[in-house]
Design an enzyme around this catalytic site. Structure first.
Site, mmCIF file in Angstrom:
data_model
loop_
_atom_site.group_PDB
_atom_site.id
_atom_site.type_symbol
_atom_site.label_atom_id
_atom_site.label_comp_id
_atom_site.label_asym_id
_atom_site.label_seq_id
_atom_site.Cartn_x
_atom_site.Cartn_y
_atom_site.Cartn_z
ATOM 1 N NE ARG A 58 49.828 41.367 44.545
ATOM 2 C CZ ARG A 58 48.991 42.233 43.988
ATOM 3 N NH1 ARG A 58 48.540 42.033 42.785
ATOM 4 N NH2 ARG A 58 48.585 43.282 44.662
ATOM 5 C CD GLU A 102 44.855 35.751 43.970
ATOM 6 O OE1 GLU A 102 44.213 35.370 44.960
ATOM 7 O OE2 GLU A 102 46.031 35.430 43.765
ATOM 8 N NE ARG A 104 44.450 41.460 35.255
ATOM 9 C CZ ARG A 104 45.204 40.737 34.436
ATOM 10 N NH1 ARG A 104 44.786 40.452 33.226
ATOM 11 N NH2 ARG A 104 46.376 40.292 34.834
#
Length: 308
Positions: A58, A102, A104
């Site tokens: 991402r 990631e 969180r």
């Protein structure tokens, strides 16, 4: 009578016991922090001891949704632990590398938390990469280009077939193939897909065009006119087969749906000797008479009783 503290015999006895008993060892210094294998049980790990995943697929995070998650963590904490793997110690502190979770992790930092529940796993680089990609692909918030590049990495780095990728991610094989095809788009068009200006449906439709130039030109037209996916499909088909488009238009113009209107159109064409088109919608519309010169125009006036 001498007190016990001044009794020379007691002093000698005490000295003798000290010489017989081993000296008490000094308290050892605290052992350095070491990695703990949690075996599935979450550990509370300091956020500052966790490093980002270098293979993260991402590239974009919705800031508003990240803030919402941070607010939720302030109230309820982190419900689902992240997954990390141990790294070499640094300054006597255990260090970890993020594998999954990631959002969180980032949201916990925004929530000003100091620790986060995490499951520690001993995994190799290849496993980290695969776990990261597959976890992201199973989520719904990756943009189409991020998904396409994730599948590409699974194919290149792990030599997985489209069928294998579909099985591991729970997707249809045809869906995997369609995402991979997005990588054939020109870079400028890929950027529009990644930013959300063009949807996955738009992008897939544009791939029907052959050259990068035609795809780029069509994409600009779609953006300028804010065409829907269905409108884009029609537009692309007209670009591919313009003759079919003209024939369809001619047929629609020449053949009204209502048989009574169609008969009236034919009668006018025979009377005037010119091309006539009647556009009728539920009894309302217009009559269009095409002429190619002054003689044709005079013929129309004569037929209408307006002869000079």
């Amino acid at each position: 009578m001498p007190t016990a503290t001044h009794d020379p015999k007691r002093r000698a006895l005490g000295k003798g016991l000290e010489s017989l008993l081993p000296a008490r060892p000094a308290t050892p210094p605290p052992a350095p922090v070491t990695h703990v294998e949690s075996n599935g049980k979450p550990l509370e790990i300091p956020l500052d001891h966790i490093e980002r995943n270098p293979w993260q697929t991402r590239t974009q995070f919705d800031e508003a949704k990240l803030q919402e998650l941070a607010q939720s963590i302030v109230v309820s904490g982190v419900v689902q632990p992240i997954v990390v793997r141990p790294l070499s110690q640094k300054n006597g502190e255990a260090r970890y590398q993020l594998i999954t979770g990631e959002r969180r992790w980032l949201a916990s930092r925004k929530a000003q938390k100091t620790t986060i529940p995490a499951i520690v796993r001993q995994v190799a680089d290849e496993q980290v990469l695969e776990m990261t990609i597959i976890e992201n692909l199973q989520r719904a918030d990756l943009n189409p280009m991020e998904q396409a590049r994730a599948y590409q990495r699974l194919s290149q780095d792990f030599q997985l077939t489209q069928e294998q990728m579909a099985t591991r991610t729970g997707k249809e094989r045809a869906s995997v193939a369609n995402f991979l095809r997005l990588l054939k788009l020109p870079e400028t068009v890929q950027q529009k897909v990644e930013s959300g200006d063009l949807s996955f449906g738009h992008a897939r439709t544009l791939l029907a065009l052959e050259s990068p130039e035609s795809i780029t030109s069509a994409a600009l037209k779609v953006l300028a006119l804010s065409l829907s996916v269905r409108q884009t499909e029609s537009y692309v088909q007209n670009l591919i087969n313009p003759e079919a488009k003209q024939k369809k238009e001619d047929k629609q113009q020449a053949q009204p749906e209502d048989p009574n209107v169609r008969e009236a159109q034919d009668r006018l064409q025979r009377t005037l000797g010119l091309k006539v088109r009647i556009e009728d919608k539920k009894g309302k519309g217009k009559v269009i008479i095409e002429y190619s010169g002054l003689e044709d125009f005079d013929a129309i006036l004569t037929a209408l009783g307006q002869e000079k």
